[in-house]
Write an enzyme that holds these catalytic residues in place. Structure first.
Site, PDB file in Angstrom:
ATOM      1  N   CYS A  57       2.216   0.591  -5.871  1.00 46.74           N
ATOM      2  CA  CYS A  57       2.692   1.927  -6.253  1.00 46.74           C
ATOM      3  C   CYS A  57       3.563   1.931  -7.499  1.00 46.74           C
ATOM      4  CB  CYS A  57       3.469   2.545  -5.094  1.00 46.74           C
ATOM      5  SG  CYS A  57       2.703   2.293  -3.478  1.00 46.74           S
ATOM      6  N   ASP A  89       6.165   2.188   2.078  1.00 45.30           N
ATOM      7  CA  ASP A  89       5.796   2.733   3.377  1.00 45.30           C
ATOM      8  C   ASP A  89       4.523   2.077   3.900  1.00 45.30           C
ATOM      9  OD1 ASP A  89       7.780   4.431   2.426  1.00 45.30           O
ATOM     10  OD2 ASP A  89       6.934   6.188   3.387  1.00 45.30           O
ATOM     11  N   CYS A 130       6.323   5.154  -5.599  1.00 47.80           N
ATOM     12  CA  CYS A 130       6.058   5.378  -4.177  1.00 47.80           C
ATOM     13  C   CYS A 130       6.999   6.414  -3.586  1.00 47.80           C
ATOM     14  CB  CYS A 130       6.122   4.067  -3.410  1.00 47.80           C
ATOM     15  SG  CYS A 130       7.778   3.396  -3.311  1.00 47.80           S
ATOM     16  N   ASP A 131       6.778   6.683  -2.324  1.00 49.97           N
ATOM     17  CA  ASP A 131       7.265   7.895  -1.658  1.00 49.97           C
ATOM     18  C   ASP A 131       8.743   8.236  -1.875  1.00 49.97           C
ATOM     19  OD1 ASP A 131       4.734   7.616  -0.742  1.00 49.97           O
ATOM     20  OD2 ASP A 131       5.203   7.765   1.376  1.00 49.97           O
ATOM     21  N   LYS A 132       9.645   7.320  -1.561  1.00 53.35           N
ATOM     22  CA  LYS A 132      11.070   7.677  -1.549  1.00 53.35           C
ATOM     23  C   LYS A 132      11.684   7.623  -2.934  1.00 53.35           C
ATOM     24  CE  LYS A 132      10.285   8.074   2.677  1.00 53.35           C
ATOM     25  NZ  LYS A 132       8.892   7.678   2.516  1.00 53.35           N
ATOM     26  N   CYS A 202      -0.470   5.720  -3.524  1.00 50.65           N
ATOM     27  CA  CYS A 202      -1.604   6.025  -2.644  1.00 50.65           C
ATOM     28  C   CYS A 202      -2.391   7.237  -3.141  1.00 50.65           C
ATOM     29  CB  CYS A 202      -1.110   6.273  -1.231  1.00 50.65           C
ATOM     30  SG  CYS A 202      -0.388   4.807  -0.469  1.00 50.65           S
ATOM     31  N   GLU A 452       7.800   6.433   9.834  1.00 51.08           N
ATOM     32  CA  GLU A 452       6.543   7.175   9.867  1.00 51.08           C
ATOM     33  C   GLU A 452       5.631   6.559  10.917  1.00 51.08           C
ATOM     34  OE1 GLU A 452       4.967   7.071   5.939  1.00 51.08           O
ATOM     35  OE2 GLU A 452       6.405   8.524   5.167  1.00 51.08           O
ATOM     36  N   SER A 478       3.380   9.977   8.009  1.00 50.70           N
ATOM     37  CA  SER A 478       2.908   9.723   6.656  1.00 50.70           C
ATOM     38  C   SER A 478       2.175  10.954   6.140  1.00 50.70           C
ATOM     39  CB  SER A 478       1.950   8.530   6.661  1.00 50.70           C
ATOM     40  OG  SER A 478       1.183   8.490   5.485  1.00 50.70           O
TER      41      SER A 478
END
Length: 562
Positions: A57, A89, A130-132, A202, A452, A478
Site C-alpha cells: 500500500c 490491515d 493504506c487505511d489509517k 487495496c 476489523e 473492513s
C-alpha cells in the site's frame, strides 16, 4: 535572499528556526544534512511519508516523495522529508496484530503533528496510502492548521485470476471457500500469488479508496491527483503538482480551517454513501471533524445516506475496481452525478480553489464507461450507510448497504468473546443458516484497537453463508466486507454495553428499515445480567495498547483519544 536578511514573507513559522545570527547552531546542523543558505531562506515545507516495507500500500512513497519535493522546489520552497509508521490491515487481519491498526491512526497523527510543530514548518504535504494513514494525516492537518494537503499514493492494479480481475477480497473469501471444500490448496495458492501485483492500496472501494474519495470531497486534496493509480505513468506528474500546490497554499496562507467546513464534511459523507464506501469512513470522518472543531454526529451519516443515490458500481458491492473508476472519469464523474442529484454543497471549495461545481463541470467521461451511472437511474436510491439504534446499541452502530442486501434478520445468537474464537467456529463449519454471530470485547477499549472482522466475514461468504447469517460486533469491518454485518456497536462490551449481556440462543433482531438492533429478552432479565456483569481484565497492562485503551472514547464519537 540571505538568512541574515529579512525573512521571506511566507516563512511565517520557520523564520524563528533559521533566521538571524542567534540561529547559527540550527543552520549548522541543517547544513550537515545538505541544505544551503538559499534553501534555508525559503519557506520550509514538511513532506511526511508513511513508507514501510510491510505492505504494498505504501511501497511507492519514497519515490513519490521525491517528485513532491521536486514540485515544492520548483515553486520556491524547501522541502524536508520525514517518515512515520503504518500498520497493514490486510496483512495483520485475523491476528492480534490487527489491534495495532486503529491505534496507529493516533500515533501517525501525533507523530506528524510533533515533527511539524517541532521543526516549525511553514506548510506540509502528507503522502499516504493504506487505511489509517489517510485519516491520520487529515487529523494532523486539522490540528496543525498549516497550509498543506494530503496526497494519496494510489490504488494497486487489479490482479488477474482465471481471466477475471481479483483483489485481496477474493483471497479472504477463498479461505472460506477452501474450508467449504470448493477450492483446493493449489487454487488458493495460485490466487494469492496474483491478487496483489505491485505497489498501491487495496484495489476495491475498500477503506483506503473510500478515504481517498472523501479527501477529494472534503477539500484537502486536489481532485484528479489521488485517483491516478500507484504505478500509472502519470503518478509522478500528480506528485509534482501536489508539491507545487502546497507551496501556493503556503504563499497565500490558505489553511485547512478555511476548507474544513460543515458543508465540506457533508459532501464527504455524501461521496462515501453515494459510492458504497467503507463503514470506516464513519469512524474517521467523526474523528477528523472532532480535530477540526466541526460539529458532526453519527446520526448525520444516516440522514445524508438516506437522501443519496448510489452512483458507483465498485467492489465490494459492485463489479469494478478503483483503477476502472479512474479510467472511467474518476471522482469528478461521481461529483457530476451527485451535484446533478442536488445532494451536494456545490459551492464548497477545496485547497486547489475550485468549487465542487467546477470539479463536476470539468469531468471527462470515457465513452461507454459503466462504472458510474446516472443519478436518476442509480444502483440504489439510497446510500450505502445506515445507523441503527435499539436496546443493543443505544449509542448507535453502523451497517453497510449496497442496495441489494437483506434489510431484516432475526435469529439465535452465537456469542464469541474474541475474533479468534469465532473464526475457529467458522472454519469448523459450526455456524449455520439463521445464526446471528456476535463478536464482542473487540471495541476501541476492549480489543483494544477495534479489530476489523474481514477474516470472519469473508470466510462466511466463501462458505456460502453470506446471505443466510448476520454478524454484529463492537469491532469494525473492513471496507471489503459485504453481507448483513453490523459494526461499531456502542457502548462496547468492555465498558458494560448491552452487547456484553447477550447469551447463546438469545434472539437478536436486525431491522434496517426501522433502524433498530434489538435483543429480544425481557427487561428484568437484562437488568439482572447487567448487575451480575464484571468488567474483564484488560488484555494489555502496559505499553501503547494499554495507553490507548485508557484514553480512547466511544466508536460513536470516532474513537478519538483524549
Amino acid at each position: 535572499m540571505s538568512v541574515y536578511d529579512k525573512s521571506h514573507p511566507a516563512k511565517r513559522h520557520s523564520a524563528a528556526l533559521t533566521d538571524g545570527v542567534d540561529r547559527a547552531p540550527a543552520r549548522a546542523m541543517l547544513k550537515g544534512v545538505g541544505f544551503t543558505d538559499d534553501d534555508l531562506a525559503k519557506p520550509l515545507i514538511g513532506v511526511a511519508t508513511t513508507w514501510i516495507e510491510t505492505m504494498p500500500c505504501n511501497l511507492n512513497q519514497r519515490r513519490l516523495a521525491g517528485y513532491v519535493k521536486q514540485g515544492i522546489r520548483a515553486a520556491g520552497g524547501t522541502p524536508m522529508e520525514f517518515n512515520t509508521i503504518a500498520v497493514s490491515d490486510g496483512v495483520t487481519m485475523g491476528t492480534v496484530g490487527m489491534r495495532a491498526s486503529l491505534i496507529s491512526r493516533e500515533v501517525i497523527a501525533d507523530s506528524i503533528e510533533l515533527v511539524a510543530r517541532g521543526h516549525l514548518f511553514d506548510g506540509i504535504v502528507c503522502v499516504v496510502g493504506c487505511d489509517k494513514t489517510i485519516p491520520a494525516a487529515m487529523m494532523a492537518l486539522a490540528r496543525l492548521d498549516l497550509p498543506g494537503l494530503v496526497f494519496y499514493g494510489g490504488s494497486i492494479a487489479a490482479g488477474r485470476y482465471r481471466d477475471k480481475d481479483v483483489t485481496i477480497q477474493d483471497v479472504f473469501e477463498a479461505v472460506g471457500a477452501h474450508a467449504a471444500g470448493s477450492m483446493t490448496d493449489t487454487e488458493v495458492h495460485a490466487l494469492e500469488s496474483v491478487a496483489c501485483p505491485g505497489a498501491g492500496a487495496c484495489g476495491g472501494h475498500f477503506t483506503a479508496n473510500t478515504m481517498s474519495t472523501a479527501l477529494d470531497f472534503l477539500g484537502l486534496s486536489a481532485p484528479g491527483l489521488n485517483e491516478v493509480p500507484a504505478m500509472h505513468p502519470g503518478k509522478p506528474h500528480a506528485a509534482v503538482a501536489a508539491g507545487e500546490l502546497a507551496m501556493k497554499l503556503v504563499e497565500s496562507d490558505t489553511r485547512p480551517s478555511s476548507v474544513l467546513t460543515r458543508e465540506a464534511f457533508e459532501n464527504a459523507i455524501t461521496a462515501i454513501a453515494g459510492t458504497g464506501g467503507s463503514t470506516n469512513g464513519v469512524l474517521h470522518l467523526l474523528a477528523i471533524a472532532d480535530e477540526a472543531g466541526v460539529e458532526l454526529t453519527i446520526d448525520d451519516f444516516d440522514t445524508i445516506s438516506e437522501r443519496t443515490p448510489i452512483v458507483a458500481d465498485i467492489k465490494p458491492g459492485g463489479r469494478y475496481v478503483a483503477t476502472d473508476l479512474f479510467e472511467a472519469g474518476g471522482s469528478a464523474l461521481v461529483a457530476r452525478e451527485l451535484v446533478r442529484a442536488g445532494v451536494m454543497h456545490e459551492n464548497a471549495r477545496g485547497v486547489d480553489g475550485r468549487t465542487l461545481r467546477q470539479v463536476a463541470d470539468g469531468a471527462h467521461e470515457k465513452p461507454g464507461q459503466k462504472v458510474v451511472v446516472s443519478w436518476d437511474n442509480p444502483l440504489s436510491p439510497t446510500g450505502g450507510l445506515a445507523i441503527l439504534r435499539g436496546n443493543l446499541s443505544p449509542d448507535g452502530c453502523v451497517v453497510k448497504l449496497a442496495g441489494h442486501e437483506r434489510l431484516h434478520h432475526s435469529g439465535p445468537a452465537r456469542v464469541f468473546d474474541s475474533e479468534e474464537d469465532c473464526f475457529a467456529a467458522v472454519k469448523a463449519r459450526a455456524i449455520v443458516p439463521g445464526d446471528v454471530v456476535v463478536i464482542r470485547y473487540e471495541g476501541p477499549a476492549g480489543g483494544p484497537g477495534m479489530r476489523e472482522m474481514l477474516h470472519v466475514t469473508a470466510s462466511l461468504v466463501g462458505e456460502g453463508l453470506g446471505d443466510e447469517v448476520a454478524l454484529i460486533t463492537d469491532g469494525r469491518f473492513s471496507g471489503a466486507t459485504h453481507g448483513l454485518m453490523v459494526g461499531h456497536v456502542a457502548p462496547e462490551a468492555f465498558r458494560g454495553g448491552p452487547i456484553a449481556h447477550i447469551r447463546d440462543g438469545d434472539t437478536i433482531t436486525i431491522d434496517v428499515a426501522k433502524r433498530e438492533l434489538n435483543h429480544d429478552v425481557p427487561e428484568d432479565e437484562l437488568a439482572r445480567r447487567a448487575a451480575e456483569w464484571k468488567q474483564p481484565e484488560p488484555r494489555y497492562k502496559r505499553g501503547v495498547f494499554a495507553k490507548y485503551a485508557n484514553a480512547v472514547g466511544s466508536a460513536a464519537e470516532g474513537a478519538v483519544t483524549r
